[in-house]
Design a protein around this motif. Structure first.
Motif, short mmCIF file in Angstrom:
data_model
loop_
_atom_site.label_atom_id
_atom_site.label_comp_id
_atom_site.label_asym_id
_atom_site.label_seq_id
_atom_site.Cartn_x
_atom_site.Cartn_y
_atom_site.Cartn_z
N TRP A 64 0.86 -1.19 0.00
CA TRP A 64 0.00 0.00 0.00
C TRP A 64 0.89 1.23 0.00
N PHE A 65 0.49 2.22 -0.77
CA PHE A 65 1.26 3.45 -0.86
C PHE A 65 0.50 4.60 -0.23
N PHE A 66 1.20 5.36 0.61
CA PHE A 66 0.59 6.51 1.28
C PHE A 66 1.51 7.71 1.11
N GLU A 67 0.92 8.87 0.97
CA GLU A 67 1.69 10.12 0.96
C GLU A 67 1.64 10.71 2.37
N ILE A 68 2.78 10.68 3.05
CA ILE A 68 2.87 11.13 4.43
C ILE A 68 3.59 12.47 4.46
N PRO A 69 3.04 13.48 5.16
CA PRO A 69 3.72 14.78 5.25
C PRO A 69 5.15 14.61 5.76
N ALA A 70 6.08 15.34 5.18
CA ALA A 70 7.49 15.19 5.54
C ALA A 70 7.73 15.51 7.01
N PHE A 71 7.05 16.54 7.53
CA PHE A 71 7.28 16.91 8.93
C PHE A 71 6.86 15.77 9.86
N PHE A 72 5.82 15.02 9.48
CA PHE A 72 5.37 13.90 10.30
C PHE A 72 6.31 12.70 10.14
N PHE A 73 6.68 12.39 8.91
CA PHE A 73 7.57 11.25 8.64
C PHE A 73 8.91 11.44 9.35
N LEU A 74 9.52 12.62 9.17
CA LEU A 74 10.83 12.87 9.76
C LEU A 74 10.73 13.09 11.26
N GLY A 75 9.64 13.72 11.69
CA GLY A 75 9.44 13.91 13.13
C GLY A 75 9.29 12.58 13.85
N LEU A 76 8.53 11.66 13.25
CA LEU A 76 8.36 10.33 13.83
C LEU A 76 9.69 9.59 13.84
N TRP A 77 10.45 9.73 12.76
CA TRP A 77 11.77 9.10 12.71
C TRP A 77 12.66 9.60 13.85
N PHE A 78 12.65 10.91 14.08
CA PHE A 78 13.48 11.48 15.15
C PHE A 78 13.03 10.98 16.52
N VAL A 79 11.75 10.95 16.74
CA VAL A 79 11.23 10.47 18.03
C VAL A 79 11.65 9.02 18.26
N MET A 80 11.58 8.20 17.23
CA MET A 80 11.98 6.80 17.36
C MET A 80 13.47 6.68 17.69
N GLN A 81 14.29 7.54 17.09
CA GLN A 81 15.73 7.52 17.40
C GLN A 81 15.96 7.91 18.86
N PHE A 82 15.22 8.92 19.32
CA PHE A 82 15.39 9.39 20.69
C PHE A 82 14.95 8.33 21.70
N LEU A 83 13.83 7.70 21.44
CA LEU A 83 13.35 6.65 22.34
C LEU A 83 14.32 5.47 22.37
N SER A 84 14.88 5.15 21.23
CA SER A 84 15.85 4.05 21.17
C SER A 84 17.12 4.40 21.93
N ALA A 85 17.55 5.67 21.81
CA ALA A 85 18.77 6.09 22.51
C ALA A 85 18.57 6.10 24.02
N THR A 86 17.47 6.68 24.47
CA THR A 86 17.22 6.75 25.91
C THR A 86 16.87 5.39 26.49
N GLY A 87 16.39 4.48 25.66
CA GLY A 87 16.03 3.16 26.14
C GLY A 87 17.21 2.21 26.20
N SER A 88 18.33 2.59 25.61
CA SER A 88 19.53 1.76 25.66
C SER A 88 20.51 2.35 26.66
N GLN A 89 21.39 1.52 27.14
CA GLN A 89 22.30 1.97 28.19
C GLN A 89 23.29 3.01 27.71
N LEU A 90 23.83 2.80 26.51
CA LEU A 90 24.86 3.70 26.01
C LEU A 90 24.45 4.45 24.75
N GLY A 91 23.21 4.23 24.33
CA GLY A 91 22.78 4.89 23.10
C GLY A 91 23.37 4.25 21.87
N SER A 92 23.87 3.02 22.02
CA SER A 92 24.41 2.31 20.86
C SER A 92 24.09 0.83 20.95
N ALA A 93 22.94 0.51 21.53
CA ALA A 93 22.55 -0.88 21.67
C ALA A 93 22.31 -1.49 20.30
#
Length: 324
Positions: free
Chosen positions: A166-195
């Motif tokens: 399925w193809f969807f057109e997602i606003p860039a601010f939402f796509f990239l914002g979600l990507w950034f949030v996922m990176q932040f959650l992954s970093a804070t959820g790991s001990q050294l930010g490089s799990a």
């Protein structure tokens, strides 16, 4: 979610962006040719924070190797899929940032984001002996710049649902914002930010640095060579894959949409891949535009309209728009 392309066409062929992709691919070939020496190669040219904080570790490296590692690490990758994922993201977002900055400033911007992302990783992992490699930090900077330059662009995204694409057109601010949030959650959820071998803080640092340093680079005077390169590499074609959202007024069995082509394509003809979301249908079809097409011309695609009460299908009519 797999990004396919954005909806902002670049005006020029991205010379530097494609050169960076090529260099990364060539370096990867050098990597896989190392054989038993691959580990030593990665430790020599990858970013190992402990090299700069531990005299015992630093003794294994020359001064030159210490200096170049923050540059060379961003051209190494841990495998084919690591390389492919990074280069695909760079391919999607980098051309528009290069369009805005010009080739010379874009190259400086890319390297700067890679260095600053390395510094961010170092701050959170200063005693780590694990080598960090990959273009992710520099590409995160490019994504951060895209977030500022084209927040209202759409990212054509592939979402596989029960093995159906399925193809969807997602606003860039939402796509990239979600990507950034996922990176932040992954970093804070790991001990050294490089799990898991992923330098999450490098991604975060690169994205933020891309936003911050973009303004500085846009204020820098453009080199004369940039203008000449952009003039020489002006694109003559439009996106190969387009999303068309047709309308079907009232009881009219036909659907109506718009396809966009360049003046060059109108002159010589072209073929496009067109995604047409209508109801629960999300089809990709090939559309042939014949040579000599004029503004406002129409293409008729038989049997791609609405289903009538008698079970027959109407047609899809595409109005041709010509522009740069």
């Amino acid at each position: 979610m797999i990004p396919i392309r954005d909806t902002i066409p670049s005006r020029n062929f991205p010379v530097v962006n494609m050169a960076i992709i090529l260099v990364n691919a060539l370096v990867y070939l050098v990597e896989i040719s190392q054989g038993p020496g691959l580990e030593r190669f990665i430790y020599t040219f990858g970013l190992v924070p402990a090299r700069y904080t531990s005299g015992h570790v630093a003794a294994y490296f020359t001064t030159g190797q210490q200096i170049i590692a923050p540059f060379t690490y961003m051209f190494l990758h841990g495998g084919f899929w690591h390389l492919l994922g990074n280069m695909w993201s760079l391919y999607i977002f980098g051309d528009n940032v290069e369009d805005r900055l010009g080739p010379v400033r874009y190259l400086g911007f890319y390297i700067t984001c890679g260095l600053l992302s390395a510094m961010t990783h170092f701050l959170f992992n200063s005693h780590s002996t694990i080598p960090t490699i990959g273009a992710s930090g520099a590409i995160a900077g490019v994504m951060g710049a895209y977030f500022i330059l084209h927040p209202n662009a759409k990212i054509l995204t592939l979402v596989p649902i029960i093995f159906i694409p399925w193809f969807f057109e997602i606003p860039a601010f939402f796509f990239l914002g979600l990507w950034f949030v996922m990176q932040f959650l992954s970093a804070t959820g790991s001990q050294l930010g490089s799990a898991g071998g992923i330098a999450w803080w490098a991604h975060i640092g690169g994205f933020i640095c891309g936003i911050v340093v973009l303004k500085a680079f846009t204020r820098m005077p453009a080199a004369g060579i940039s203008a000449r390169l952009q003039h020489a590499t002006r694109k003559r074609t439009s996106h190969k894959l387009q999303v068309i959202r047709p309308i079907g007024p009232g009881s009219d069995p036909h659907l109506y949409g718009t396809i966009r082509i360049s003046p060059y394509e109108a002159l010589i003809g072209t073929r496009k891949l067109v995604n047409i979301p209508w109801g629960f249908q999300k089809r990709i079809i090939k559309v042939t535009v014949p040579p000599g097409m004029r503004e406002g011309g129409k293409l008729r695609l038989k049997g791609l309209g609405k289903i009538t009460p008698t079970g027959q299908r109407g047609d899809l009519f595409l109005r041709v728009e010509i522009g740069e």
